[in-house]
Design a protein around this motif. Structure first.
Motif, PDB file in Angstrom:
ATOM      1  N   ASP A  56       0.915  -1.232  -0.218  1.00 35.70           N
ATOM      2  CA  ASP A  56       0.187  -0.110  -0.168  1.00 35.70           C
ATOM      3  C   ASP A  56       0.693   1.344   0.233  1.00 35.70           C
ATOM      4  O   ASP A  56       0.433   2.333   0.299  1.00 35.70           O
ATOM      5  CB  ASP A  56      -0.795  -0.519   1.468  1.00 35.70           C
ATOM      6  N   ASP A  57       2.356   1.322  -0.440  1.00 36.51           N
ATOM      7  CA  ASP A  57       2.958   2.419  -0.624  1.00 36.51           C
ATOM      8  C   ASP A  57       2.213   3.153  -1.507  1.00 36.51           C
ATOM      9  O   ASP A  57       3.179   2.907  -2.467  1.00 36.51           O
ATOM     10  CB  ASP A  57       4.511   1.061  -0.497  1.00 36.51           C
ATOM     11  N   GLU A  58       2.884   4.117  -1.561  1.00 40.39           N
ATOM     12  CA  GLU A  58       1.868   5.270  -2.797  1.00 40.39           C
ATOM     13  C   GLU A  58       3.667   5.598  -2.637  1.00 40.39           C
ATOM     14  O   GLU A  58       2.897   6.013  -4.202  1.00 40.39           O
ATOM     15  CB  GLU A  58       1.653   6.377  -1.806  1.00 40.39           C
ATOM     16  N   ALA A  59       4.656   5.151  -2.473  1.00 34.81           N
ATOM     17  CA  ALA A  59       6.191   5.812  -3.569  1.00 34.81           C
ATOM     18  C   ALA A  59       6.521   4.930  -4.360  1.00 34.81           C
ATOM     19  O   ALA A  59       7.059   5.679  -5.413  1.00 34.81           O
ATOM     20  CB  ALA A  59       6.675   5.777  -2.434  1.00 34.81           C
ATOM     21  N   HIS A  60       5.709   3.696  -4.172  1.00 33.90           N
ATOM     22  CA  HIS A  60       6.434   2.810  -4.769  1.00 33.90           C
ATOM     23  C   HIS A  60       5.400   2.724  -6.663  1.00 33.90           C
ATOM     24  O   HIS A  60       5.869   3.039  -7.406  1.00 33.90           O
ATOM     25  CB  HIS A  60       5.811   1.062  -4.779  1.00 33.90           C
ATOM     26  N   VAL A  61       3.915   3.857  -6.395  1.00 34.89           N
ATOM     27  CA  VAL A  61       3.060   3.541  -7.534  1.00 34.89           C
ATOM     28  C   VAL A  61       3.264   5.226  -8.014  1.00 34.89           C
ATOM     29  O   VAL A  61       3.915   4.755  -9.735  1.00 34.89           O
ATOM     30  CB  VAL A  61       1.908   4.140  -7.122  1.00 34.89           C
ATOM     31  N   ASP A  62       4.278   5.681  -7.241  1.00 32.99           N
ATOM     32  CA  ASP A  62       4.629   7.306  -8.539  1.00 32.99           C
ATOM     33  C   ASP A  62       6.046   7.216  -9.163  1.00 32.99           C
ATOM     34  O   ASP A  62       6.584   7.451  -9.684  1.00 32.99           O
ATOM     35  CB  ASP A  62       4.310   8.062  -7.172  1.00 32.99           C
ATOM     36  N   THR A  63       7.311   6.303  -7.907  1.00 33.14           N
ATOM     37  CA  THR A  63       8.135   6.520  -8.537  1.00 33.14           C
ATOM     38  C   THR A  63       8.714   4.915  -9.572  1.00 33.14           C
ATOM     39  O   THR A  63       9.646   4.822 -10.049  1.00 33.14           O
ATOM     40  CB  THR A  63       9.227   6.382  -7.545  1.00 33.14           C
ATOM     41  N   VAL A  64       7.546   3.611  -9.836  1.00 32.55           N
ATOM     42  CA  VAL A  64       8.175   3.310 -10.774  1.00 32.55           C
ATOM     43  C   VAL A  64       7.208   2.021 -10.960  1.00 32.55           C
ATOM     44  O   VAL A  64       7.077   2.306 -12.430  1.00 32.55           O
ATOM     45  CB  VAL A  64       8.549   1.645  -9.022  1.00 32.55           C
ATOM     46  N   MET A  65       6.087   2.338 -10.696  1.00 32.24           N
ATOM     47  CA  MET A  65       4.738   1.634 -11.408  1.00 32.24           C
ATOM     48  C   MET A  65       4.371   2.665 -12.215  1.00 32.24           C
ATOM     49  O   MET A  65       4.230   2.687 -13.487  1.00 32.24           O
ATOM     50  CB  MET A  65       3.418   0.890 -10.699  1.00 32.24           C
ATOM     51  N   PRO A 106       5.534   5.429 -13.518  1.00 29.35           N
ATOM     52  CA  PRO A 106       6.812   5.932 -14.853  1.00 29.35           C
ATOM     53  C   PRO A 106       6.945   4.485 -15.347  1.00 29.35           C
ATOM     54  O   PRO A 106       6.921   4.830 -16.974  1.00 29.35           O
ATOM     55  CB  PRO A 106       8.059   6.295 -13.827  1.00 29.35           C
ATOM     56  N   GLN A 107       6.971   3.267 -15.449  1.00 32.18           N
ATOM     57  CA  GLN A 107       6.960   2.145 -16.295  1.00 32.18           C
ATOM     58  C   GLN A 107       6.041   2.232 -17.094  1.00 32.18           C
ATOM     59  O   GLN A 107       5.515   2.239 -17.959  1.00 32.18           O
ATOM     60  CB  GLN A 107       7.132   0.989 -15.127  1.00 32.18           C
ATOM     61  N   LEU A 108       4.614   2.471 -16.428  1.00 32.39           N
ATOM     62  CA  LEU A 108       3.629   2.289 -16.966  1.00 32.39           C
ATOM     63  C   LEU A 108       3.779   3.489 -18.152  1.00 32.39           C
ATOM     64  O   LEU A 108       3.116   3.496 -19.196  1.00 32.39           O
ATOM     65  CB  LEU A 108       2.006   2.971 -16.674  1.00 32.39           C
ATOM     66  N   GLN A 109       4.319   4.652 -18.451  1.00 35.99           N
ATOM     67  CA  GLN A 109       3.790   6.215 -18.913  1.00 35.99           C
ATOM     68  C   GLN A 109       4.881   5.612 -19.888  1.00 35.99           C
ATOM     69  O   GLN A 109       4.716   5.453 -21.340  1.00 35.99           O
ATOM     70  CB  GLN A 109       4.210   7.426 -17.977  1.00 35.99           C
ATOM     71  N   LEU A 113      -8.767   6.421 -18.542  1.00 34.87           N
ATOM     72  CA  LEU A 113      -7.623   6.195 -17.541  1.00 34.87           C
ATOM     73  C   LEU A 113      -6.498   6.766 -17.858  1.00 34.87           C
ATOM     74  O   LEU A 113      -5.107   6.307 -17.204  1.00 34.87           O
ATOM     75  CB  LEU A 113      -6.915   4.330 -18.786  1.00 34.87           C
ATOM     76  N   TRP A 114      -6.380   7.378 -18.391  1.00 38.17           N
ATOM     77  CA  TRP A 114      -5.944   8.870 -18.438  1.00 38.17           C
ATOM     78  C   TRP A 114      -5.315   9.334 -17.362  1.00 38.17           C
ATOM     79  O   TRP A 114      -3.619   9.631 -17.355  1.00 38.17           O
ATOM     80  CB  TRP A 114      -5.800  10.059 -19.393  1.00 38.17           C
ATOM     81  N   PRO A 115      -5.651   9.751 -15.867  1.00 35.90           N
ATOM     82  CA  PRO A 115      -4.871  10.376 -15.017  1.00 35.90           C
ATOM     83  C   PRO A 115      -4.133   9.404 -14.678  1.00 35.90           C
ATOM     84  O   PRO A 115      -3.184  10.152 -13.948  1.00 35.90           O
ATOM     85  CB  PRO A 115      -6.245  10.533 -13.872  1.00 35.90           C
ATOM     86  N   TRP A 116      -3.897   8.072 -14.486  1.00 35.93           N
ATOM     87  CA  TRP A 116      -3.224   7.190 -13.965  1.00 35.93           C
ATOM     88  C   TRP A 116      -1.557   7.373 -14.712  1.00 35.93           C
ATOM     89  O   TRP A 116      -0.849   6.769 -14.470  1.00 35.93           O
ATOM     90  CB  TRP A 116      -3.838   5.692 -14.106  1.00 35.93           C
ATOM     91  N   ILE A 117      -1.984   7.347 -16.281  1.00 37.91           N
ATOM     92  CA  ILE A 117      -0.452   7.676 -16.463  1.00 37.91           C
ATOM     93  C   ILE A 117      -0.139   9.181 -17.057  1.00 37.91           C
ATOM     94  O   ILE A 117       1.290   9.105 -17.853  1.00 37.91           O
ATOM     95  CB  ILE A 117      -0.501   7.096 -17.989  1.00 37.91           C
TER      96      ILE A 117
END
Length: 179
Positions: free
Chosen positions: A104-113, A115-118, A148-152
């Motif tokens: 549930d680490d929000e840093a992982h979503v913003d720093t890893v997942m 950018p990878q999806l982008q 879906l756009w807001p996620w990437i």
């Protein structure tokens, strides 16, 4: 046409439209001619012949690159130019997804997942649709979909939620595949 008038015509064509193909070729031609004259005057005919061979080889390489470069690399230059880097690899993708869904680490979503999806979406949009996601986000949004756009979205600092829900991740990956 007299010589001074001809020189004036050449000078005008050089000064008319900087950046055009005609301008560039004229400047390169004048530089090559001046180089040849200087080589001939300084070192003689042998140096001028060597210079001419070198200029000819460079000109042929430039013409080949400009005219038929896509034939050599199957058109891979355009998508790479749209991405401004190499296409992303999927190394460690399973580990990234598993960690994203487990934490549930929000840093992982913003720093890893995120950018990878982008990068994956940018690569797919460039490769299949010729759209540069970072330069033309409006067209990219239309292709990806507003939900879906807001996620990437590369313009947004963070994701819409601190964690990435599994249904959203599945929808993103399905959309990525469909593109």
């Amino acid at each position: 046409m007299k010589a001074p008038a001809r020189i004036r015509t050449i000078a005008n064509s050089v000064l008319e439209k900087p950046g055009s193909v005609r301008h560039s070729l004229t400047v390169l031609g004048i530089a090559a001619l001046a180089t040849e004259v200087l080589l001939a005057l300084a070192d003689g005919a042998a140096a001028a012949a060597a210079g001419l061979a070198l200029i000819t080889a460079a000109a042929l390489a430039l013409v080949r690159y400009a005219a038929g470069g896509a034939a050599q690399d199957s058109g891979h230059r355009k998508p790479v130019r749209l991405l401004d880097s190499r296409a992303p690899a999927l190394g460690g993708w399973q580990r990234i997804v598993a960690k994203t869904l487990a934490d549930d680490d929000e840093a992982h979503v913003d720093t890893v997942m995120r950018p990878q999806l982008q990068r994956l979406f940018a690569a797919r949009l460039a490769e299949r649709h010729g759209v540069a996601m970072y330069r033309d986000p409006r067209r990219a949004r239309a292709l990806v979909g507003a939900e879906l756009w807001p996620w990437i979205d590369p313009g947004a600092a963070t994701a819409p939620q601190p964690t990435l829900p599994e249904p959203v991740l599945r929808a993103l990956l399905d959309r990525l595949e469909a593109l």
